[in-house]
Design a protein around this motif. Sequence first.
Motif, mmCIF file in Angstrom:
data_model
loop_
_atom_site.group_PDB
_atom_site.id
_atom_site.type_symbol
_atom_site.label_atom_id
_atom_site.label_comp_id
_atom_site.label_asym_id
_atom_site.label_seq_id
_atom_site.Cartn_x
_atom_site.Cartn_y
_atom_site.Cartn_z
ATOM 1 N N ARG A 158 0.811 -1.216 0.000
ATOM 2 C CA ARG A 158 0.000 0.000 0.000
ATOM 3 C C ARG A 158 0.847 1.270 0.000
ATOM 4 N N TYR A 173 -14.595 0.110 -1.863
ATOM 5 C CA TYR A 173 -14.260 1.031 -0.783
ATOM 6 C C TYR A 173 -14.849 2.413 -1.081
ATOM 7 N N GLN A 184 -14.628 6.105 -1.186
ATOM 8 C CA GLN A 184 -13.529 7.071 -1.193
ATOM 9 C C GLN A 184 -13.990 8.453 -0.728
ATOM 10 N N GLY A 199 -13.717 5.126 3.612
ATOM 11 C CA GLY A 199 -12.823 4.096 4.114
ATOM 12 C C GLY A 199 -13.507 2.777 4.347
ATOM 13 N N GLU A 248 -9.931 0.742 -4.121
ATOM 14 C CA GLU A 248 -9.007 0.967 -3.024
ATOM 15 C C GLU A 248 -9.397 2.212 -2.248
ATOM 16 N N ARG A 249 -8.838 2.314 -1.034
ATOM 17 C CA ARG A 249 -9.142 3.455 -0.193
ATOM 18 C C ARG A 249 -8.401 4.691 -0.677
ATOM 19 N N SER A 250 -8.896 5.843 -0.263
ATOM 20 C CA SER A 250 -8.305 7.119 -0.652
ATOM 21 C C SER A 250 -8.181 8.011 0.574
ATOM 22 N N PRO A 251 -7.111 8.802 0.659
ATOM 23 C CA PRO A 251 -6.953 9.702 1.810
ATOM 24 C C PRO A 251 -7.747 10.992 1.695
ATOM 25 N N ASP A 310 -10.722 10.176 4.301
ATOM 26 C CA ASP A 310 -10.566 9.082 5.258
ATOM 27 C C ASP A 310 -9.457 9.418 6.250
ATOM 28 N N TYR A 343 -6.815 6.566 6.931
ATOM 29 C CA TYR A 343 -5.995 6.051 5.833
ATOM 30 C C TYR A 343 -4.504 6.167 6.150
ATOM 31 N N ARG A 388 -3.348 3.995 9.089
ATOM 32 C CA ARG A 388 -3.166 2.592 8.750
ATOM 33 C C ARG A 388 -1.912 2.365 7.918
ATOM 34 N N GLN A 389 -1.509 3.347 7.128
ATOM 35 C CA GLN A 389 -0.250 3.215 6.398
ATOM 36 C C GLN A 389 0.934 3.135 7.364
#
Length: 443
Positions: free
Chosen positions: A96, A217, A219, A244, A279-282, A285, A288, A291-292
Amino acid sequence: MSRIRNIVVLLRGQLWIIPLVISAMFLSLAFWILTSEAAFVTRWEDADLWWLYGGDASSARGLLSSLLSGLMTMTSLVVSVTFVILTLAANQLGPRLVPTFMADRQIQTVLGLFLGTILYVLVVLRSLDETLGTNAVPHLAVTIGSALTVVCLFALLFYVHKIARSIIADNIVARVADELQSSIRSMLPDDDRGQEDTPPDRMPARVGTLSIGRSGYIQVIDYAHLVSVACREEVLLEVKVRAGHFVLQSGEHVVVHGERALGKEAAGALRSAFVVDRERSPAQDLEYGLRQLVEIGLRALSPGINDPYTAVAVIDRLGVAIEEIFQRPLQRTMLRDTEGRVRVIAQRSDVQGLVDAAFDAIRQAGRDVPAVLIRMADILGQLAPAVRTREAQAAVLRHLAKLAETADAAALVPIDRSAIRSRIKAARDILVAGIPEGESSVL
């Protein structure tokens, strides 16, 4: 604005956009120079242009051919190194994080410089004919091609330095943390001015539910659009999902309260407010970026890597992010129309959920690593000056209790367990003393 930010985030993660723009600029430069009379002038009066290429067409073709061959080799090297770094990042830090490397503008610029120079040299090279006389050779174009090649050599040196720095774990953690800080500042307001975030006195009757109709997901949710639709239909919308979340095609994603159910057109308008992808987006969220960072810490604590120092660096950066969140009011859950009536009840990330997202997984993975547990207790204690609400205090104290239970259940020697316990007690004492009993919820 969230939709626009999501588009910007997606565009920044595309590796080809900046190289394409630079290549187009260099092609335009080659066309402009080759169609300009100045390209064929060998000297100007009262000027000593020793740097200007003055050879014939045959020499120019040989020079540009050699430059083109060298540029192709350097570009192949840059692309190969890029793929090696992406592979290492995916294996050691998590797949990711690959978009983070791809979104690096410096890397994109270097790739664009190489590709643009290759295209420039190709265009100039194909304009040269060995039968041309010396005065018909585009001397300025050949000179610029040589200068761009020299710039590419220094760009290659910078690129090697950049890559060497980028694979250092602490630098990667700092970069992800900086992006997280930027996201927090853009999503959370600086102050708490505005309408009160209190629920309506009386909830209208529930008249139906709505599913988003797509799986993936979430976004972005366009809450302004939801408020507009709710006003037009004279209903109150209770959104059960947030950015998210992963949703299925069917489900009670939006609950409608009012006097009548929504029609097909209104339901379609509501669904259009949700941006769903793979996929998720910042963009919207808050969790996000957390979690990274957590993923980096978890991989550092895995048996195959076993790097507790990187995990400690992640905990430090998570503490900075949580401190920033504590100092700002969270996103509002009660969204009102221009007359002050609640039209949308949104589901947002709360303080407890954000603290859990930041520390739970690392605490569980590092239960047998005293250095990780001790550092987590210290960071939680250092958050005390930023704790301004009862909710934030309760969230940190709850996590300290989890930390104590983890230390008691872990396979630790007594002296390490005692050290962890003492740090937890010190942190708890600071937090309990931070907000006096009877103080209001917001200090």
